[in-house]
Design an enzyme around this catalytic site. Sequence first.
Site, short mmCIF file in Angstrom:
data_model
loop_
_atom_site.label_atom_id
_atom_site.label_comp_id
_atom_site.label_asym_id
_atom_site.label_seq_id
_atom_site.Cartn_x
_atom_site.Cartn_y
_atom_site.Cartn_z
N TYR A 134 0.82 -1.21 0.00
CA TYR A 134 0.00 0.00 0.00
C TYR A 134 0.86 1.28 0.00
O TYR A 134 0.35 2.36 -0.28
CB TYR A 134 -0.94 0.02 1.21
CG TYR A 134 -2.18 -0.81 1.04
CD1 TYR A 134 -2.11 -2.20 1.06
CD2 TYR A 134 -3.42 -0.21 0.83
CE1 TYR A 134 -3.26 -2.97 0.89
CE2 TYR A 134 -4.57 -0.97 0.66
CZ TYR A 134 -4.48 -2.35 0.69
OH TYR A 134 -5.61 -3.10 0.52
N LYS A 185 3.41 -14.86 4.85
CA LYS A 185 3.71 -15.83 3.78
C LYS A 185 5.23 -15.93 3.74
O LYS A 185 5.88 -15.61 2.74
CB LYS A 185 3.12 -15.31 2.46
CG LYS A 185 3.22 -16.25 1.28
CD LYS A 185 2.27 -17.43 1.33
CE LYS A 185 2.56 -18.37 0.18
NZ LYS A 185 1.77 -19.61 0.23
N ASP A 218 -2.44 -18.37 3.25
CA ASP A 218 -3.35 -19.26 2.49
C ASP A 218 -4.02 -20.25 3.44
O ASP A 218 -5.22 -20.50 3.37
CB ASP A 218 -2.64 -19.93 1.31
CG ASP A 218 -1.25 -20.48 1.65
OD1 ASP A 218 -0.78 -20.27 2.79
OD2 ASP A 218 -0.64 -21.13 0.78
N ASP A 242 -6.13 -6.82 4.49
CA ASP A 242 -7.25 -6.37 3.66
C ASP A 242 -8.08 -7.57 3.21
O ASP A 242 -9.31 -7.60 3.38
CB ASP A 242 -6.70 -5.62 2.44
CG ASP A 242 -7.80 -5.23 1.46
OD1 ASP A 242 -8.82 -4.68 1.93
OD2 ASP A 242 -7.66 -5.50 0.26
N ASP A 246 -12.06 -9.20 4.64
CA ASP A 246 -13.27 -9.42 3.85
C ASP A 246 -13.77 -10.84 4.11
O ASP A 246 -14.97 -11.09 4.27
CB ASP A 246 -13.00 -9.24 2.35
CG ASP A 246 -13.33 -7.82 1.87
OD1 ASP A 246 -13.29 -6.90 2.71
OD2 ASP A 246 -13.63 -7.64 0.68
#
Length: 339
Positions: A134, A185, A218, A242, A246
């Site tokens: 970002y 990750k 993941d 982010d 969701d």
Amino acid sequence: MGGFSFSGNLTKKPPQEQEGTVTHRIGIIGGDGIGPEVVAEALKVIDATGVAYEAVPFDLGDGELAEIRTLDAALLGAVGTPDVPPGVLERGLLLRLRFELDLYINLRPFQAGPSALNDGVDCVVVRENTEGVYAGEGGFLRKGTPNEVATQGSVNTRLGVERCVRFAFELARSRERRHVTLVHKTNVLTFAGDLWQRTFEEVAGEYADVTTAYHHVDAACIHLVQDPGRYDVIVTDNLFGDILTDLGGAVSGGIGRAASANLNPARTGPSLFEPVHGSAPDIAGTGHADPRAAIISGAMLLDFLGETEAAARVEKAVAASDDVGGTTSEIGDHIAERV
Ligand code: IPM
Ligand code: MN
């Protein structure tokens, strides 16, 4: 907000209230799409609590940063109309506020009872809010040619990561389970992941009373759907946060109920409260938008300003509205009446 409260060492204390009441100055940024509709319902509910405040309205795209800095807090609906090319409003308004006001924590609580998906959710995501991809690092080379190159780097600073990780541990300390999971990750992002992991482990050493785990992002997507009971506090970088939030909304009653707080914990400027959802231009003006995410964001705002009792009343009224349907304003009316 699920019993969430800005207690303990999480943030600097709100300014001492003299003789009962202070009038808070709250910036109102409706935004576009369903933003203004859901913010109107959040204000209806805040009004119903009787908390004294002055609403300072801002138009979408206004560059009135100096004015915003003088506020006690701000409430934002949503930005992202398709009339404007992607990124313009997001970078120019929302991300600009997050960066310029140093809102380095994006706090997103999730709570839901057992469902067809899982046995229930009770976790908080602490999303780093000023760095990662970002940050806007990168650019084009030979744009528009067959040899075009585009890069978009991930910026991770020790300071940025550490203050975020520390916030997560303090938050865990204020919760019953006292557990923090780092989500990243590290198997692929070996530089950024290494910095996050080392920082996490060092800070964890100072919190013997908090247990920890590490999950790849993941895998975390699977667990959050099938076995969210694994999570208490999750700390993660900006982009993973982010996406994961969701998903968090989708597995805990829908994105129309997911609230968030963009925090400047040191209170060197106002913090910004907003629903996790976007501007949903397809349903704008139809009365189909669920105002609960904005209303809960309003409750988080009240709590942050030290209006804990009012915040708790809103939270309770929202929780009791689970089965209430109707239009955006009917749901708002229902909750406001019960506050
Ligand atoms: C969110 C939103 C924003 C983000 C967009 C609108 C820039 O999706 O708050 O989660 O990506 O952070
Ligand atoms: Mn998002």
